[in-house]
Scaffold this active site. Structure first.
Site, mmCIF file in Angstrom:
data_model
loop_
_atom_site.group_PDB
_atom_site.id
_atom_site.type_symbol
_atom_site.label_atom_id
_atom_site.label_comp_id
_atom_site.label_asym_id
_atom_site.label_seq_id
_atom_site.Cartn_x
_atom_site.Cartn_y
_atom_site.Cartn_z
ATOM 1 C CD GLU A 73 42.223 -56.378 43.354
ATOM 2 O OE1 GLU A 73 43.376 -56.675 43.669
ATOM 3 O OE2 GLU A 73 41.971 -55.584 42.429
ATOM 4 C CG HIS A 130 38.999 -54.218 40.279
ATOM 5 N ND1 HIS A 130 40.252 -54.777 40.254
ATOM 6 C CD2 HIS A 130 38.752 -53.814 38.999
ATOM 7 C CE1 HIS A 130 40.748 -54.710 39.033
ATOM 8 N NE2 HIS A 130 39.852 -54.132 38.261
ATOM 9 C CB SER A 182 41.082 -51.084 36.517
ATOM 10 O OG SER A 182 40.102 -51.792 35.830
ATOM 11 C CG ASN A 187 44.929 -54.282 37.603
ATOM 12 O OD1 ASN A 187 45.057 -55.410 37.120
ATOM 13 N ND2 ASN A 187 43.866 -53.533 37.380
HETATM 14 N N1 LIG Z 1 37.716 -54.319 30.598
HETATM 15 C C1 LIG Z 1 38.286 -54.872 31.637
HETATM 16 O O1 LIG Z 1 39.038 -55.858 31.518
HETATM 17 C C2 LIG Z 1 38.020 -54.348 33.010
HETATM 18 C C3 LIG Z 1 38.286 -55.161 34.130
HETATM 19 C C4 LIG Z 1 37.999 -54.678 35.404
HETATM 20 C C5 LIG Z 1 37.494 -53.411 35.570
HETATM 21 N N2 LIG Z 1 37.250 -52.628 34.463
HETATM 22 C C6 LIG Z 1 36.716 -51.296 34.704
HETATM 23 O O2 LIG Z 1 35.335 -51.307 34.383
HETATM 24 C C7 LIG Z 1 34.945 -50.038 33.861
HETATM 25 C C8 LIG Z 1 34.339 -50.219 32.492
HETATM 26 O O3 LIG Z 1 35.267 -50.850 31.646
HETATM 27 P P1 LIG Z 1 34.823 -51.554 30.287
HETATM 28 O O4 LIG Z 1 36.015 -52.204 29.733
HETATM 29 O O5 LIG Z 1 33.596 -52.334 30.507
HETATM 30 O O6 LIG Z 1 34.502 -50.270 29.415
HETATM 31 P P2 LIG Z 1 33.592 -50.162 28.089
HETATM 32 O O7 LIG Z 1 33.991 -48.908 27.435
HETATM 33 O O8 LIG Z 1 33.627 -51.455 27.349
HETATM 34 O O9 LIG Z 1 32.115 -50.026 28.674
HETATM 35 C C9 LIG Z 1 31.665 -48.871 29.338
HETATM 36 C C10 LIG Z 1 30.183 -48.746 29.113
HETATM 37 O O10 LIG Z 1 29.727 -47.620 29.834
HETATM 38 C C11 LIG Z 1 28.730 -46.971 29.049
HETATM 39 N N3 LIG Z 1 28.620 -45.587 29.490
HETATM 40 C C12 LIG Z 1 29.414 -44.551 29.170
HETATM 41 N N4 LIG Z 1 28.984 -43.432 29.785
HETATM 42 C C13 LIG Z 1 27.898 -43.776 30.508
HETATM 43 C C14 LIG Z 1 27.009 -43.051 31.338
HETATM 44 N N5 LIG Z 1 27.174 -41.763 31.567
HETATM 45 N N6 LIG Z 1 25.998 -43.730 31.900
HETATM 46 C C15 LIG Z 1 25.811 -45.040 31.690
HETATM 47 N N7 LIG Z 1 26.627 -45.777 30.906
HETATM 48 C C16 LIG Z 1 27.654 -45.147 30.333
HETATM 49 C C17 LIG Z 1 29.230 -47.124 27.636
HETATM 50 O O11 LIG Z 1 28.158 -46.978 26.711
HETATM 51 C C18 LIG Z 1 29.813 -48.512 27.645
HETATM 52 O O12 LIG Z 1 28.880 -49.505 27.250
HETATM 53 C C19 LIG Z 1 36.206 -49.180 33.876
HETATM 54 O O13 LIG Z 1 36.248 -48.456 35.082
HETATM 55 C C20 LIG Z 1 37.311 -50.212 33.846
HETATM 56 O O14 LIG Z 1 38.500 -49.733 34.408
HETATM 57 C C21 LIG Z 1 37.481 -53.078 33.203
#
Ligand SMILES: NC(=O)c1ccc[n+]([C@@H]2O[C@H](COP(=O)([O-])OP(=O)(O)OC[C@H]3O[C@@H](n4cnc5c(N)ncnc54)[C@H](O)[C@@H]3O)[C@@H](O)[C@H]2O)c1
Length: 481
Positions: A139, A127, A106, A177
């Site tokens: 994005e 994104h 993000s 963002n």
């Molecule tokens: N949550 C949101 O609203 C949102 C929106 C857009 C982008 N993002 C981006 O997406 C990414 C993930 O966010 P999220 O909210 O889903 O996080 P989250 O913590 O809910 O999920 C992350 C997942 O990655 C897994 N993980 C951790 N280490 C790992 C590894 N080494 N190999 C494989 N899997 C692994 C975890 O077990 C977990 O299930 C971040 O970069 C975040 O900035 C999040």
């Protein structure tokens, strides 16, 4: 996010490999996929066979080697640069040399991730917004190192998946963002410095700013820890103090009050009834001096409970002491209040957007609190939605929306993104009813310049000086689009 993205790709009839860190996490991911597609079946948007086909296209594994044949990998691990770089190093080893590796970050630098790999030309940002199966915007982030073909390939895929790609450069926060969190942080600063209450700011941006929810409700939904992370990342690059997370936000996060997910953030989510809005049943006796759009005077000033005074009208001597005098003004009225000889009875009044019910009541340093209460009750009885704030330039809505619009104008002026992309980012990515460039054309660049000049004069905040493109278009009387 990973499960949501896997679902989007599988819905697009492409085979997907989903990788998790361990078996438990993999089961959680499977659960997400089953629940999300199951909801679509319940709503009649997907047949049970369709659901099975989607799920069958997704192979789940904890072994990175399963990615060996993939054309594109989309990483969505937690938002930490060290972890992202570690995961990309591993992907670099196991993936085909021609595979494109994308990150769903993000706010982290895609370039910083790219330089840690042996294939920086094939690293792209992609994104998705949450929830990925629902939100239409993606994005696509290009870097100075990325091959145009890799970026274009990802944007094409996004289109094929039924989403709208917006391709932009690698700046912290990208478009959506960057614009959204500047505004959210400013709303927090407004609360922290006592300009207005949490509820008045939330109500103002909904009722007068036309947004689906107020900034504090939205931050609670996003999660205050996520908000803090995005702001820290954007500030680290912009060094614009408007992006420096407000101390109040930091305090709430440190206290574990992260928003809806913990039951309390800016708001409490414990089922307590919402505060009742002040109102009065009887139609008030109102006198209107000068032209006040949307409000008819019903009484003589000497018999009125509320006298609304437009800019160039004078307050008649016949107005009885104790009558609320409201000066219609977008800016401070304290000097005019003093000139009446009864500043305790005086408030400022502003309607930031015609056709909306919002009435902003500016309370000066001399306003009697009882007069402000009466002003709010009388305006509510007139069918308006009253909110209160201090007697400052821009009140609430304009003070929050014009800096946001100015940021969008800077993006446009710098060529970072075009008007259609900026507007798509805010409408499709953040659920805004209209995009900022369209807003500027609707509200007028001349008004934007006037409000921003007033905000700048009051705060001397360099970022509030109108973007050159706004002055240019205001002078030329030409719309931005
Ligand atoms: N949550 C949101 O609203 C949102 C929106 C857009 C982008 N993002 C981006 O997406 C990414 C993930 O966010 P999220 O909210 O889903 O996080 P989250 O913590 O809910 O999920 C992350 C997942 O990655 C897994 N993980 C951790 N280490 C790992 C590894 N080494 N190999 C494989 N899997 C692994 C975890 O077990 C977990 O299930 C971040 O970069 C975040 O900035 C999040």
């Amino acid at each position: 996010m990973g499960a949501g993205i896997a679902e989007v790709v599988a819905r697009g009839a492409l085979p997907v490999v989903g990788i998790e860190i361990n078996a438990d996490a993999l089961e959680r991911g499977r659960g997400h996929l089953e629940k999300s597609t199951g909801r679509a079946v319940k709503r009649g948007k997907l047949t049970p066979d369709g659901q099975r086909e989607i799920l069958d296209r997704i192979e789940l594994s904890t072994d990175f080697a399963a990615l060996a044949d993939c054309d594109l990998v989309i990483e969505a691990v937690p938002e930490r640069i060290d972890l992202k770089r570690q995961v990309f190093a591993r992907l670099d080893e196991v993936c085909r040399a021609d595979a494109v590796l994308a990150t769903n970050t993000s706010s982290l630098s895609v370039t910083e991730i790219a330089v840690a790999t042996n294939r920086p030309t094939k690293i792209v940002g992609v994104h998705f917004f949450n929830p990925a199966p629902v939100m239409k915007l993606v994005e696509v982030i290009t870097t100075v190192l990325a091959e145009p073909a890799a970026v274009a390939g990802v944007a094409d895929l996004v289109t094929k998946l039924g989403k709208t790609p917006v391709t932009v450069g690698d700046r912290a926060g990208f478009v959506a963002n960057r614009l959204l969190f500047g505004y959210l942080n400013q709303a927090t600063a407004m609360l922290e410095n006592g300009h207005a209450t949490r509820d008045d700011i939330d109500v103002a941006m909904k009722a007068g700013g036309g947004l689906p929810m107020g900034p504090f409700t939205l931050m609670d939904l996003i999660g205050l820890d996520t908000c803090l992370g995005v702001l820290d990342a954007v500030y680290a690059e912009s060094r614009d103090r408007r992006h420096a997370p407000s101390p109040l936000l930091r305090e709430l996060v440190a206290a574990g009050l992260l928003g809806r997910k913990t039951g309390r953030g800016f708001h409490a989510y414990d089922g307590a009834p919402a505060e009742t809005v002040e109102t009065s049943a009887a139609a008030p006796a109102v006198a209107v001096l000068g032209a006040v759009p949307g409000i008819e005077g019903t009484a003589d000033p000497s018999a009125a409970e509320l006298v609304i005074v437009a800019e160039d009208a004078a307050v008649p001597d016949a107005v009885k002491p104790g009558t609320v005098i409201a000066f219609l003004s977008a800016g401070p009225v304290a000097d005019r209040a003093v000139a009446t000889g009864r500043p305790g009875d005086v408030v400022g009044l502003w309607f930031p957007e015609a056709g909306t019910p919002l009435a902003e009541i500016a309370v000066t340093a001399l306003t009697d609190p009882a007069a402000a209460d009466r002003a709010a009750a009388l305006l509510a009885a007139l069918g308006r939605t009253p909110v209160r704030c201090r007697d400052r330039a821009g009140r609430i809505v304009d003070a929050l929306r014009f800096p946001y619009l100015n940021d969008a104008a800077h993006m446009l002026g710098a060529g970072y993104a075009d008007a259609a992309s900026i507007d798509a980012a805010m409408t499709l990515g953040c659920g805004y009813p209209t995009g900022p460039v369209a807003d500027l054309d609707r509200l007028g660049t001349a008004r934007a310049v006037t409000v921003l000049d007033a905000l700048y004069d009051e705060s001397r905040e360099p970022a509030l000086a109108p973007a050159p493109i706004l002055r240019e278009h205001a002078t030329a009387a030409r719309p931005l689009r």
